[in-house]
Motif scaffolding. Structure first.
Motif, mmCIF file in Angstrom:
data_model
loop_
_atom_site.group_PDB
_atom_site.id
_atom_site.type_symbol
_atom_site.label_atom_id
_atom_site.label_comp_id
_atom_site.label_asym_id
_atom_site.label_seq_id
_atom_site.Cartn_x
_atom_site.Cartn_y
_atom_site.Cartn_z
ATOM 1 N N GLY A 137 0.821 -1.205 0.000
ATOM 2 C CA GLY A 137 0.000 0.000 0.000
ATOM 3 C C GLY A 137 0.853 1.252 0.000
ATOM 4 O O GLY A 137 0.433 2.309 0.476
ATOM 5 N N GLN A 138 2.048 1.139 -0.569
ATOM 6 C CA GLN A 138 3.014 2.245 -0.563
ATOM 7 C C GLN A 138 3.655 2.377 -1.936
ATOM 8 O O GLN A 138 3.541 1.501 -2.790
ATOM 9 N N ARG A 139 4.384 3.494 -2.119
ATOM 10 C CA ARG A 139 5.004 3.793 -3.399
ATOM 11 C C ARG A 139 6.453 4.187 -3.202
ATOM 12 O O ARG A 139 6.856 4.603 -2.116
ATOM 13 N N VAL A 140 7.226 4.052 -4.286
ATOM 14 C CA VAL A 140 8.635 4.415 -4.247
ATOM 15 C C VAL A 140 9.058 4.828 -5.653
ATOM 16 O O VAL A 140 8.499 4.341 -6.644
ATOM 17 N N GLU A 141 10.009 5.756 -5.741
ATOM 18 C CA GLU A 141 10.533 6.161 -7.044
ATOM 19 C C GLU A 141 11.780 5.361 -7.365
ATOM 20 O O GLU A 141 12.703 5.263 -6.543
ATOM 21 N N ILE A 142 11.815 4.780 -8.548
ATOM 22 C CA ILE A 142 12.965 4.016 -9.016
ATOM 23 C C ILE A 142 13.303 4.500 -10.420
ATOM 24 O O ILE A 142 12.490 4.376 -11.337
ATOM 25 N N GLY A 143 14.466 5.083 -10.565
ATOM 26 C CA GLY A 143 14.901 5.522 -11.888
ATOM 27 C C GLY A 143 13.982 6.520 -12.541
ATOM 28 O O GLY A 143 13.811 6.521 -13.766
ATOM 29 N N GLY A 144 13.353 7.383 -11.733
ATOM 30 C CA GLY A 144 12.491 8.416 -12.281
ATOM 31 C C GLY A 144 11.054 7.987 -12.511
ATOM 32 O O GLY A 144 10.221 8.800 -12.921
ATOM 33 N N ARG A 145 10.728 6.720 -12.252
ATOM 34 C CA ARG A 145 9.351 6.239 -12.355
ATOM 35 C C ARG A 145 8.819 5.904 -10.966
ATOM 36 O O ARG A 145 9.569 5.427 -10.101
ATOM 37 N N VAL A 146 7.522 6.125 -10.773
ATOM 38 C CA VAL A 146 6.891 5.839 -9.487
ATOM 39 C C VAL A 146 6.254 4.445 -9.541
ATOM 40 O O VAL A 146 5.426 4.169 -10.421
ATOM 41 N N PHE A 147 6.647 3.609 -8.588
ATOM 42 C CA PHE A 147 6.131 2.253 -8.480
ATOM 43 C C PHE A 147 5.261 2.152 -7.227
ATOM 44 O O PHE A 147 5.673 2.574 -6.148
ATOM 45 N N GLY A 148 4.078 1.588 -7.369
ATOM 46 C CA GLY A 148 3.208 1.338 -6.229
ATOM 47 C C GLY A 148 3.104 -0.158 -5.979
ATOM 48 O O GLY A 148 3.085 -0.953 -6.930
ATOM 49 N N PHE A 149 3.027 -0.539 -4.697
ATOM 50 C CA PHE A 149 3.030 -1.963 -4.325
ATOM 51 C C PHE A 149 1.810 -2.296 -3.472
ATOM 52 O O PHE A 149 1.515 -1.598 -2.491
ATOM 53 N N VAL A 150 1.120 -3.378 -3.843
ATOM 54 C CA VAL A 150 -0.031 -3.871 -3.087
ATOM 55 C C VAL A 150 0.163 -5.362 -2.871
ATOM 56 O O VAL A 150 0.140 -6.153 -3.821
ATOM 57 N N GLY A 151 0.357 -5.768 -1.619
ATOM 58 C CA GLY A 151 0.662 -7.153 -1.319
ATOM 59 C C GLY A 151 -0.547 -7.968 -0.895
ATOM 60 O O GLY A 151 -1.625 -7.450 -0.626
ATOM 61 N N GLY A 152 -0.339 -9.291 -0.820
ATOM 62 C CA GLY A 152 -1.355 -10.203 -0.313
ATOM 63 C C GLY A 152 -2.355 -10.632 -1.366
ATOM 64 O O GLY A 152 -2.284 -10.252 -2.528
ATOM 65 N N GLY A 153 -3.306 -11.473 -0.918
ATOM 66 C CA GLY A 153 -4.364 -11.963 -1.795
ATOM 67 C C GLY A 153 -5.717 -11.745 -1.164
ATOM 68 O O GLY A 153 -5.820 -11.329 -0.003
ATOM 69 N N LEU A 154 -6.747 -12.033 -1.927
ATOM 70 C CA LEU A 154 -8.116 -11.913 -1.442
ATOM 71 C C LEU A 154 -8.598 -13.244 -0.862
ATOM 72 O O LEU A 154 -8.066 -14.313 -1.180
ATOM 73 N N THR A 155 -9.622 -13.186 -0.043
ATOM 74 C CA THR A 155 -10.148 -14.362 0.645
ATOM 75 C C THR A 155 -10.603 -15.423 -0.352
ATOM 76 O O THR A 155 -11.321 -15.134 -1.310
ATOM 77 N N THR A 156 -10.180 -16.675 -0.105
ATOM 78 C CA THR A 156 -10.543 -17.806 -0.960
ATOM 79 C C THR A 156 -10.801 -19.036 -0.090
ATOM 80 O O THR A 156 -10.446 -19.052 1.101
ATOM 81 N N PRO A 157 -11.368 -20.101 -0.668
ATOM 82 C CA PRO A 157 -11.521 -21.359 0.078
ATOM 83 C C PRO A 157 -10.201 -22.017 0.449
ATOM 84 O O PRO A 157 -10.171 -22.906 1.300
ATOM 85 N N MET A 158 -9.108 -21.579 -0.169
ATOM 86 C CA MET A 158 -7.794 -22.168 0.127
ATOM 87 C C MET A 158 -7.282 -21.738 1.507
ATOM 88 O O MET A 158 -6.463 -22.415 2.106
ATOM 89 N N ARG A 159 -7.731 -20.563 1.966
ATOM 90 C CA ARG A 159 -7.369 -20.058 3.300
ATOM 91 C C ARG A 159 -5.857 -19.993 3.511
ATOM 92 O O ARG A 159 -5.319 -20.492 4.511
ATOM 93 N N THR A 160 -5.165 -19.372 2.563
ATOM 94 C CA THR A 160 -3.722 -19.212 2.702
ATOM 95 C C THR A 160 -3.412 -18.090 3.699
ATOM 96 O O THR A 160 -4.296 -17.304 4.046
ATOM 97 N N PRO A 161 -2.155 -17.998 4.171
ATOM 98 C CA PRO A 161 -1.865 -17.149 5.337
ATOM 99 C C PRO A 161 -2.174 -15.665 5.200
ATOM 100 O O PRO A 161 -2.625 -15.041 6.162
ATOM 101 N N TYR A 162 -1.901 -15.059 4.029
ATOM 102 C CA TYR A 162 -2.118 -13.614 3.935
ATOM 103 C C TYR A 162 -3.204 -13.318 2.908
ATOM 104 O O TYR A 162 -2.958 -12.771 1.833
ATOM 105 N N GLU A 163 -4.438 -13.706 3.263
ATOM 106 C CA GLU A 163 -5.623 -13.341 2.499
ATOM 107 C C GLU A 163 -6.392 -12.299 3.301
ATOM 108 O O GLU A 163 -6.566 -12.447 4.510
ATOM 109 N N ILE A 164 -6.854 -11.253 2.614
ATOM 110 C CA ILE A 164 -7.583 -10.188 3.295
ATOM 111 C C ILE A 164 -8.881 -9.901 2.544
ATOM 112 O O ILE A 164 -9.073 -10.335 1.404
#
Length: 258
Positions: A137-164
């Protein structure tokens, strides 16, 4: 400027150590942990604990979308482990820690990383060296371009550790805002990007990511999660949406140059 991008590393520390060669930076879009390898049922935390035969049975049930039977198998196996007096949490965390020690040590400087759905975010601060920047949920500039990052997955029947939940995930997408490159672990909710041709099922994609792509129009949207997608690349308006590949299997990063 040259940037290499990997996702779905799933324990491949050997190739990860060379993934940044020739690049100014490495981006990692998550899923460092290998819990169960769908291609080789002898690899991962699950077969280490319960054997390859049980791992094959679990994969067969999940692939057939018989999730309740898969959960029943898991409950039986974990129950047997519990009766030995060993804590499942401590066993799994110990195995994850061992993998994280090897994987984070393989990251070059600089690395910019976010979580996948099988990762355990609370452990990352213990292993991320000063040259590794963790973003969600954050951003960073790399080589003059802005990169945004969104981690994790959405809730599923698999119930993996980082689902939100969808709302929490959407809030992170909104927090990133307008960027040149939108990086996430899961894809936007586009059928051909979400369908896994080997697992024969749709993985969950994000409607919030798709909305952000259509409204903010980044140059690129990069992601992983779907190991064998129906389409590796789709153009939405002016945005190139690219699955950067299943690094565990290919050992090859996706390359960006500008």
């Amino acid at each position: 400027m040259r940037v290499h991008v990997v996702s779905d590393v799933h324990g491949n520390s050997r190739d990860l150590a060379a993934a940044g060669t020739g690049a100014d930076a490495l981006l990692c879009l998550g899923d460092l942990v290998l819990f169960l390898d769908y291609a080789d049922h002898s690899r991962g935390i699950f077969p280490d604990l319960f054997g390859a035969a049980n791992a094959s049975a679990l994969v067969e049930l999940r692939t057939a979308r018989r999730f309740e039977e898969a959960r029943a198998l898991g409950r039986r196996l974990w129950g047997e482990l519990d009766r030995t007096g060993v804590s499942r949490e401590s066993v799994v965390e110990g195995a994850v820690r061992k993998q994280y020690a090897e994987l984070f040590a393989a990251f070059p400087t600089p690395t910019y990383a976010t979580y996948g759905n099988v990762d355990i975010p609370r452990l990352w601060p213990e292993y991320a060296a000063p040259g590794t920047t963790v973003l969600d949920g954050q951003r960073v500039e790399i080589g003059g371009r802005v990169f945004g990052f969104v981690g994790g997955g959405l809730t599923t029947p698999m119930r993996t550790p980082y689902e939100i939940g969808d709302e929490e995930f959407a809030a992170k997408v909104e927090a990133v805002g307008e960027v040149d490159v939108l990086c996430s672990h899961i894809p936007p909710d586009v059928p051909e990007l979400c369908y896994d041709t080997v697992a024969r099922r749709f993985e969950r994609g994000s409607a919030a990511l798709l909305h952000a792509i259509r409204t903010t129009r980044p140059r690129y949207a990069l992601f992983g999660h779907v190991h064998q997608p129906l389409a590796h690349r789709v153009r939405i308006d002016g945005t190139e949406c690219i699955n950067v590949g299943h690094f565990n299997a290919t050992g090859t990063p996706y390359v960006m140059e500008w």
